[in-house]
Design an enzyme around this catalytic site. Sequence first.
Site, PDB file in Angstrom:
ATOM      1  N   TRP A 103       0.822  -1.219   0.000  1.00  0.00           N
ATOM      2  CA  TRP A 103       0.000   0.000   0.000  1.00  0.00           C
ATOM      3  C   TRP A 103       0.843   1.250   0.000  1.00  0.00           C
ATOM      4  O   TRP A 103       0.521   2.233  -0.673  1.00  0.00           O
ATOM      5  CB  TRP A 103      -0.995  -0.015   1.164  1.00  0.00           C
ATOM      6  N   ASP A 173      -1.702   6.464   6.395  1.00  0.00           N
ATOM      7  CA  ASP A 173      -2.763   5.581   5.905  1.00  0.00           C
ATOM      8  C   ASP A 173      -2.982   4.534   6.993  1.00  0.00           C
ATOM      9  O   ASP A 173      -2.170   3.637   7.175  1.00  0.00           O
ATOM     10  CB  ASP A 173      -2.322   4.922   4.592  1.00  0.00           C
ATOM     11  N   LYS A 197     -12.188  -2.116   6.442  1.00  0.00           N
ATOM     12  CA  LYS A 197     -11.348  -3.076   7.151  1.00  0.00           C
ATOM     13  C   LYS A 197     -11.806  -3.162   8.608  1.00  0.00           C
ATOM     14  O   LYS A 197     -12.173  -4.219   9.093  1.00  0.00           O
ATOM     15  CB  LYS A 197      -9.871  -2.660   7.115  1.00  0.00           C
TER      16      LYS A 197
HETATM   17  C1  PLP Z   1      -7.482  -1.679   1.741  1.00  0.00           C
HETATM   18  C2  PLP Z   1      -6.409  -0.696   1.856  1.00  0.00           C
HETATM   19  C3  PLP Z   1      -6.286   0.370   0.956  1.00  0.00           C
HETATM   20  C4  PLP Z   1      -7.207   0.532  -0.251  1.00  0.00           C
HETATM   21  O1  PLP Z   1      -8.476   0.906   0.125  1.00  0.00           O
HETATM   22  P1  PLP Z   1      -9.612   1.239  -0.956  1.00  0.00           P
HETATM   23  O2  PLP Z   1     -10.737   1.721  -0.110  1.00  0.00           O
HETATM   24  O3  PLP Z   1      -9.901  -0.031  -1.691  1.00  0.00           O
HETATM   25  O4  PLP Z   1      -9.090   2.283  -1.860  1.00  0.00           O
HETATM   26  C5  PLP Z   1      -5.271   1.280   1.145  1.00  0.00           C
HETATM   27  N1  PLP Z   1      -4.420   1.158   2.183  1.00  0.00           N
HETATM   28  C6  PLP Z   1      -4.499   0.147   3.058  1.00  0.00           C
HETATM   29  C7  PLP Z   1      -3.524   0.085   4.187  1.00  0.00           C
HETATM   30  C8  PLP Z   1      -5.494  -0.808   2.923  1.00  0.00           C
HETATM   31  O5  PLP Z   1      -5.570  -1.819   3.816  1.00  0.00           O
END
Ligand code: PLP
Length: 363
Positions: A103, A173, A197
């Site tokens: 990511w 993030d 998540k």
């Molecule tokens: C799932 C995830 C993303 C992507 O998320 P989307 O909502 O599909 O854009 C980005 N960063 C991390 C750490 C993730 O677990």
Amino acid sequence: MTERITNFSAGPAALPLPVLEHAQRELLSLPGVGASVLEISHRSKTFIEIMDRAEADLRELLGISDDYQVLFLQGGSRLQFSMVPMNLLGEGQSADYLVTGSWGKKALAEAIKEGNTRVVWDGKSTGYDRLPTADQLDLDPSAAYAYFTSNETIQGVQFLDEPVVGDVPLVCDASSDFMCRPLPIEKYGLVYACAQKNAGPAGVTVVIVRKNLLERSRDSLPGYLNYREHAQHNSMYNTPPTFGIYMVGLVTKWLREEIGGLAAMEIQNRAKSAMLYEAIDRSDGFYRGHAATDSRSLMNVTFRLPGDQLEGKFVADAGSAGLTSLKGHRSVGGIRASIYNAMPVAGVERLRDFMLEFCEANR
Ligand SMILES: *Cc1c(COP(=O)(O)O)cnc(C)c1O
């Protein structure tokens, strides 16, 4: 009603059962409203109350001060990969990126399209199995911001503490570990998390941004991509993801009232992940954890078995036992057990017992 599986999906992931039951009870009619949250105006008193309560509960749970704006946006975390540099990275400036897994790498790729970036650390040489120590970071004290991914969902590595970046605004993030433990918000310039998540359904992304950073957003940005625009309209620049916000509100309420807050949640998350890591460590090399011991994630437990064939059998046998979505991400293979807040201790116990039996029978 069919029995619910023990769901180790990495995302969208299992939600707390009491939250689903609450939403189910209110799906045809919110109390006294006669309509579902899916069917009412985002500008109605009822919805504004729902959103205000969700924000107030988030502020209370995470200890978010008035120096910060809370935004509920769409576009997932992927859009934040672009919105962060579009809003925070001025011309002639540069942003620092810590690349600790898939990511982080994708976030960097989007930032490069928007401006100057520097990679201050990249874990590629060891397959993104560990995190940098403080002395390994090659930081730029004049960077526009320093960016990191608190939990790499695919590799299963998680920062224990925030990287120390001095006065440079820290951007995170936190998609896959948001609300898994207390978060010292005051250390951050901006932290964001897509909900699917650990915080709710797909479709809403929570962005917490220090208000003084909003001054950086240029007027020339498209309206939807401008944090300041969203802040000025209190997340009502356009129709917000109403159902997602409602669900994030219910999850937050569940964390506050039924779990007892984020410190209590962290204790449970530590106990759950320790169970699986112990099964790995005591298997005499049958299970091999991907993450270095001191970088192990509380949320995504990643490991390998001796050979693809055994891994396939593990996933299939687990599935027959009602333990689902254990196949690792296609980019890294192996096994991944995602055990977010909503995964009950009993679910992890079932997986641990399955791992012990599978090891006995197949070693
Ligand atoms: C799932 C995830 C993303 C992507 O998320 P989307 O909502 O599909 O854009 C980005 N960063 C991390 C750490 C993730 O677990």
